[in-house]
Write an enzyme that holds these catalytic residues in place. Structure first.
Site, PDB file in Angstrom:
ATOM      1  N   HIS A 192      54.037  52.786  42.046  1.00 48.63           N
ATOM      2  CA  HIS A 192      53.593  53.188  40.710  1.00 48.63           C
ATOM      3  C   HIS A 192      52.293  52.473  40.347  1.00 48.63           C
ATOM      4  O   HIS A 192      51.942  51.437  40.912  1.00 48.63           O
ATOM      5  CB  HIS A 192      54.672  52.928  39.651  1.00 48.63           C
ATOM      6  CG  HIS A 192      54.940  51.488  39.348  1.00 48.63           C
ATOM      7  ND1 HIS A 192      54.178  50.744  38.469  1.00 48.63           N
ATOM      8  CD2 HIS A 192      55.902  50.648  39.808  1.00 48.63           C
ATOM      9  CE1 HIS A 192      54.669  49.510  38.385  1.00 48.63           C
ATOM     10  NE2 HIS A 192      55.705  49.428  39.208  1.00 48.63           N
ATOM     11  N   CYS A 207      58.436  46.388  43.210  1.00 43.81           N
ATOM     12  CA  CYS A 207      57.747  47.665  43.351  1.00 43.81           C
ATOM     13  C   CYS A 207      56.434  47.493  44.111  1.00 43.81           C
ATOM     14  O   CYS A 207      55.924  46.380  44.271  1.00 43.81           O
ATOM     15  CB  CYS A 207      57.462  48.271  41.979  1.00 43.81           C
ATOM     16  SG  CYS A 207      58.930  48.952  41.166  1.00 43.81           S
TER      17      CYS A 207
END
Length: 237
Positions: A192, A207
């Site tokens: 992301h 992440c």
């Protein structure tokens, strides 16, 4: 005397104007010679064999024997000059090899063959180099691009995975932050975009953080069911 004086000052002025014009056209060096100056000579080529001689020879397409030759030195020196590496004396040292490695990564980030590319479209993540890219078989489709992966204690998990859920304008209820173009591939870990720098320490909570433009491209190129492979180890974890 007045006429002679004007002529003497006019010539340098004209030369300066010509220099500006030719410089804009990339012809400053010929101007130097035309005005009676001398171009800066290239430094002497070293006869020393550098610690990365074989690597440099292979990179430059030279015969790989690990011994410096005049032709080897000239090839290395030309590379150094074009990349503004100093001193550009043709010595295959760590700085020169480091720049060559960066170019190898850009040409083929999977040169070491650590990401399996025999399964069609796949997003590779190298934790050690903090880069990611997309391949389709042996063809590099996008990247490599810089990423920021999990910090110590929140490491991005390694291994083979698949994208299982996507959310273009995701909001993390755990960390209270936006996660644009989120593509989840392993128990809450996702590609992301982030608002800050992907180079900022200490890292993510697991992440794979990306620049917005890169995350948007990943969003357009990947989908549910596509393969992801994470390997290596982030420095400091």
């Amino acid at each position: 005397m007045g006429t002679l004086s004007r002529r003497k000052t006019a010539r340098p002025a004209a030369a300066r104007r010509l220099g500006v014009l030719l410089g804009a056209l990339g012809l400053a060096a010929p101007l130097t010679l035309a005005m009676g100056g001398s171009a800066e000579a290239a430094p002497s080529c070293t006869t020393r064999t550098g610690p990365y001689q074989k690597e440099a020879e292979k990179f430059l397409g030279r015969p790989v024997d690990g011994r410096q030759s005049p032709a080897d030195c000239k090839a290395i020196q030309d590379f150094q000059t074009s990349r503004r590496i100093t001193p550009n004396i043709g010595f295959a040292g760590p700085i020169t090899w480091g720049v060559m490695q960066e170019e190898i990564t850009r040409r083929d980030p999977n040169a070491a063959g650590k990401c399996p590319v025999d399964r069609g479209r796949i997003a590779c993540v190298d934790l050690s180099r903090q880069i990611s890219w997309i391949q389709d078989g042996k063809a590099l489709k996008f990247g490599p691009v810089p990423v920021r992966t999990g910090r110590d204690g929140y490491e991005t998990r390694t291994g083979a995975k698949k994208i299982y859920w996507r959310s273009a304008d995701h909001w993390s209820t755990i960390y209270k932050v936006r996660m644009p173009y989120a593509q989840f591939f392993d128990g809450g870990q996702a590609f992301h975009a982030i608002d800050g720098s992907v180079w900022s320490p200490p890292g993510s909570h697991g992440c794979v953080n990306m620049r917005t433009a890169d995350a948007k491209t990943y969003w357009s190129m990947l989908g549910n069911g596509d393969d992801v492979f994470v390997y290596g180890r982030k420095p400091g974890t």
